[in-house]
Write a protein that holds these residues in place. Sequence first.
Motif, PDB file in Angstrom:
ATOM      1  N   GLY A 196      48.855 -68.624   6.173  1.00 11.16           N
ATOM      2  CA  GLY A 196      47.536 -69.227   6.071  1.00 11.16           C
ATOM      3  C   GLY A 196      46.674 -68.513   5.064  1.00 11.16           C
ATOM      4  O   GLY A 196      47.167 -67.734   4.233  1.00 11.16           O
ATOM      5  N   LEU A 197      45.387 -68.777   5.151  1.00 11.19           N
ATOM      6  CA  LEU A 197      44.399 -68.171   4.263  1.00 11.19           C
ATOM      7  C   LEU A 197      43.723 -67.008   4.967  1.00 11.19           C
ATOM      8  O   LEU A 197      43.273 -67.155   6.117  1.00 11.19           O
ATOM      9  CB  LEU A 197      43.359 -69.217   3.863  1.00 11.19           C
ATOM     10  CG  LEU A 197      42.167 -68.735   3.039  1.00 11.19           C
ATOM     11  CD1 LEU A 197      42.627 -68.206   1.685  1.00 11.19           C
ATOM     12  CD2 LEU A 197      41.143 -69.862   2.878  1.00 11.19           C
ATOM     13  N   VAL A 198      43.661 -65.877   4.291  1.00 14.73           N
ATOM     14  CA  VAL A 198      43.024 -64.701   4.855  1.00 14.73           C
ATOM     15  C   VAL A 198      42.255 -63.995   3.754  1.00 14.73           C
ATOM     16  O   VAL A 198      42.646 -64.043   2.575  1.00 14.73           O
ATOM     17  CB  VAL A 198      44.078 -63.766   5.498  1.00 14.73           C
ATOM     18  CG1 VAL A 198      45.055 -63.236   4.465  1.00 14.73           C
ATOM     19  CG2 VAL A 198      43.424 -62.645   6.276  1.00 14.73           C
ATOM     20  N   GLN A 199      41.163 -63.341   4.125  1.00 13.08           N
ATOM     21  CA  GLN A 199      40.372 -62.593   3.149  1.00 13.08           C
ATOM     22  C   GLN A 199      41.051 -61.272   2.811  1.00 13.08           C
ATOM     23  O   GLN A 199      41.820 -60.732   3.626  1.00 13.08           O
ATOM     24  CB  GLN A 199      38.977 -62.333   3.694  1.00 13.08           C
ATOM     25  CG  GLN A 199      38.131 -63.591   3.836  1.00 13.08           C
ATOM     26  CD  GLN A 199      36.700 -63.279   4.219  1.00 13.08           C
ATOM     27  OE1 GLN A 199      36.373 -62.155   4.591  1.00 13.08           O
ATOM     28  NE2 GLN A 199      35.843 -64.274   4.119  1.00 13.08           N
ATOM     29  N   PRO A 200      40.782 -60.723   1.647  1.00  9.32           N
ATOM     30  CA  PRO A 200      41.315 -59.392   1.320  1.00  9.32           C
ATOM     31  C   PRO A 200      40.942 -58.386   2.405  1.00  9.32           C
ATOM     32  O   PRO A 200      39.810 -58.369   2.908  1.00  9.32           O
ATOM     33  CB  PRO A 200      40.640 -59.067  -0.002  1.00  9.32           C
ATOM     34  CG  PRO A 200      40.381 -60.405  -0.626  1.00  9.32           C
ATOM     35  CD  PRO A 200      40.029 -61.306   0.522  1.00  9.32           C
ATOM     36  N   GLY A 201      41.922 -57.569   2.769  1.00  7.82           N
ATOM     37  CA  GLY A 201      41.724 -56.608   3.844  1.00  7.82           C
ATOM     38  C   GLY A 201      42.059 -57.147   5.215  1.00  7.82           C
ATOM     39  O   GLY A 201      42.076 -56.389   6.186  1.00  7.82           O
ATOM     40  N   GLY A 202      42.322 -58.432   5.300  1.00  6.60           N
ATOM     41  CA  GLY A 202      42.616 -59.058   6.578  1.00  6.60           C
ATOM     42  C   GLY A 202      44.070 -58.918   6.993  1.00  6.60           C
ATOM     43  O   GLY A 202      44.868 -58.266   6.307  1.00  6.60           O
ATOM     44  N   SER A 250      42.500 -64.430  -0.296  1.00  2.00           N
ATOM     45  CA  SER A 250      41.417 -64.779  -1.211  1.00  2.00           C
ATOM     46  C   SER A 250      40.093 -64.783  -0.467  1.00  2.00           C
ATOM     47  O   SER A 250      40.048 -65.027   0.729  1.00  2.00           O
ATOM     48  CB  SER A 250      41.676 -66.162  -1.823  1.00  2.00           C
ATOM     49  OG  SER A 250      40.640 -66.539  -2.706  1.00  2.00           O
ATOM     50  N   VAL A 251      39.012 -64.557  -1.219  1.00  2.24           N
ATOM     51  CA  VAL A 251      37.678 -64.617  -0.610  1.00  2.24           C
ATOM     52  C   VAL A 251      37.273 -66.076  -0.431  1.00  2.24           C
ATOM     53  O   VAL A 251      37.765 -66.962  -1.072  1.00  2.24           O
ATOM     54  CB  VAL A 251      36.648 -63.860  -1.462  1.00  2.24           C
ATOM     55  CG1 VAL A 251      37.018 -62.387  -1.548  1.00  2.24           C
ATOM     56  CG2 VAL A 251      36.566 -64.467  -2.860  1.00  2.24           C
ATOM     57  N   SER A 308      45.729 -55.147   6.006  1.00  2.00           N
ATOM     58  CA  SER A 308      45.113 -54.734   4.734  1.00  2.00           C
ATOM     59  C   SER A 308      45.671 -55.527   3.560  1.00  2.00           C
ATOM     60  O   SER A 308      46.047 -54.962   2.525  1.00  2.00           O
ATOM     61  CB  SER A 308      45.325 -53.233   4.509  1.00  2.00           C
ATOM     62  OG  SER A 308      44.787 -52.480   5.572  1.00  2.00           O
ATOM     63  N   LEU A 309      45.707 -56.821   3.706  1.00  2.00           N
ATOM     64  CA  LEU A 309      46.308 -57.666   2.686  1.00  2.00           C
ATOM     65  C   LEU A 309      45.493 -57.678   1.392  1.00  2.00           C
ATOM     66  O   LEU A 309      44.269 -57.561   1.412  1.00  2.00           O
ATOM     67  CB  LEU A 309      46.472 -59.093   3.213  1.00  2.00           C
ATOM     68  CG  LEU A 309      47.652 -59.280   4.168  1.00  2.00           C
ATOM     69  CD1 LEU A 309      47.520 -60.559   4.971  1.00  2.00           C
ATOM     70  CD2 LEU A 309      48.963 -59.263   3.398  1.00  2.00           C
ATOM     71  N   LYS A 310      46.220 -57.834   0.291  1.00  4.49           N
ATOM     72  CA  LYS A 310      45.620 -57.806  -1.041  1.00  4.49           C
ATOM     73  C   LYS A 310      45.806 -59.166  -1.717  1.00  4.49           C
ATOM     74  O   LYS A 310      46.796 -59.859  -1.449  1.00  4.49           O
ATOM     75  CB  LYS A 310      46.292 -56.729  -1.881  1.00  4.49           C
ATOM     76  CG  LYS A 310      46.262 -55.347  -1.258  1.00  4.49           C
ATOM     77  CD  LYS A 310      47.066 -54.357  -2.076  1.00  4.49           C
ATOM     78  CE  LYS A 310      47.067 -52.978  -1.426  1.00  4.49           C
ATOM     79  NZ  LYS A 310      47.859 -51.998  -2.211  1.00  4.49           N
ATOM     80  N   PRO A 311      44.909 -59.529  -2.625  1.00  2.73           N
ATOM     81  CA  PRO A 311      45.041 -60.828  -3.309  1.00  2.73           C
ATOM     82  C   PRO A 311      46.378 -61.005  -4.013  1.00  2.73           C
ATOM     83  O   PRO A 311      46.920 -62.127  -4.060  1.00  2.73           O
ATOM     84  CB  PRO A 311      43.879 -60.809  -4.305  1.00  2.73           C
ATOM     85  CG  PRO A 311      42.862 -59.930  -3.674  1.00  2.73           C
ATOM     86  CD  PRO A 311      43.648 -58.857  -2.967  1.00  2.73           C
ATOM     87  N   GLU A 312      46.918 -59.918  -4.552  1.00  9.89           N
ATOM     88  CA  GLU A 312      48.182 -60.008  -5.285  1.00  9.89           C
ATOM     89  C   GLU A 312      49.373 -60.254  -4.357  1.00  9.89           C
ATOM     90  O   GLU A 312      50.493 -60.450  -4.843  1.00  9.89           O
ATOM     91  CB  GLU A 312      48.424 -58.753  -6.120  1.00  9.89           C
ATOM     92  CG  GLU A 312      48.412 -57.458  -5.337  1.00  9.89           C
ATOM     93  CD  GLU A 312      47.059 -56.766  -5.375  1.00  9.89           C
ATOM     94  OE1 GLU A 312      46.021 -57.474  -5.343  1.00  9.89           O
ATOM     95  OE2 GLU A 312      47.045 -55.502  -5.422  1.00  9.89           O
TER      96      GLU A 312
END
Length: 114
Positions: free
Chosen positions: A10-16, A113-114, A84-88
């Motif tokens: 799914g979609l998660v914000q950076p750091g999530g 992504s934000v 601690s997921l990152k955009p990359e």
Amino acid sequence: QVQFVESGGGLVQPGGSLRLSCTASGLDFSMYDMGWYRQAPGKQRELVAHITSGGRTNYADSVKGRLTISRDNAKNTVFLQMNSLKPEETAVYYCRALAYSIYWGQGTQVTVSV
């Protein structure tokens, strides 16, 4: 017939965080080494984490300390806890079973992504 059901993307914000699951059927799950791979757009598929049938684990250097692979043989399921997921790290994530044969799941999209 070997089948996999992947879920948890799914979609998660950076750091999530996200937790991926891959449930297998049609094979003797406990006998298989299991892995999680990912493929970002325009890039080659790469190993993220691996767990042997005996429970030994190894990780790509880029994910050590943040991602954890585990398995529940009673439920024929392998998990990937991602913190601690990152955009990359946006990619399609695939599970893979390896023993006498190799089997791949259909993939689940992870977007950071934000």
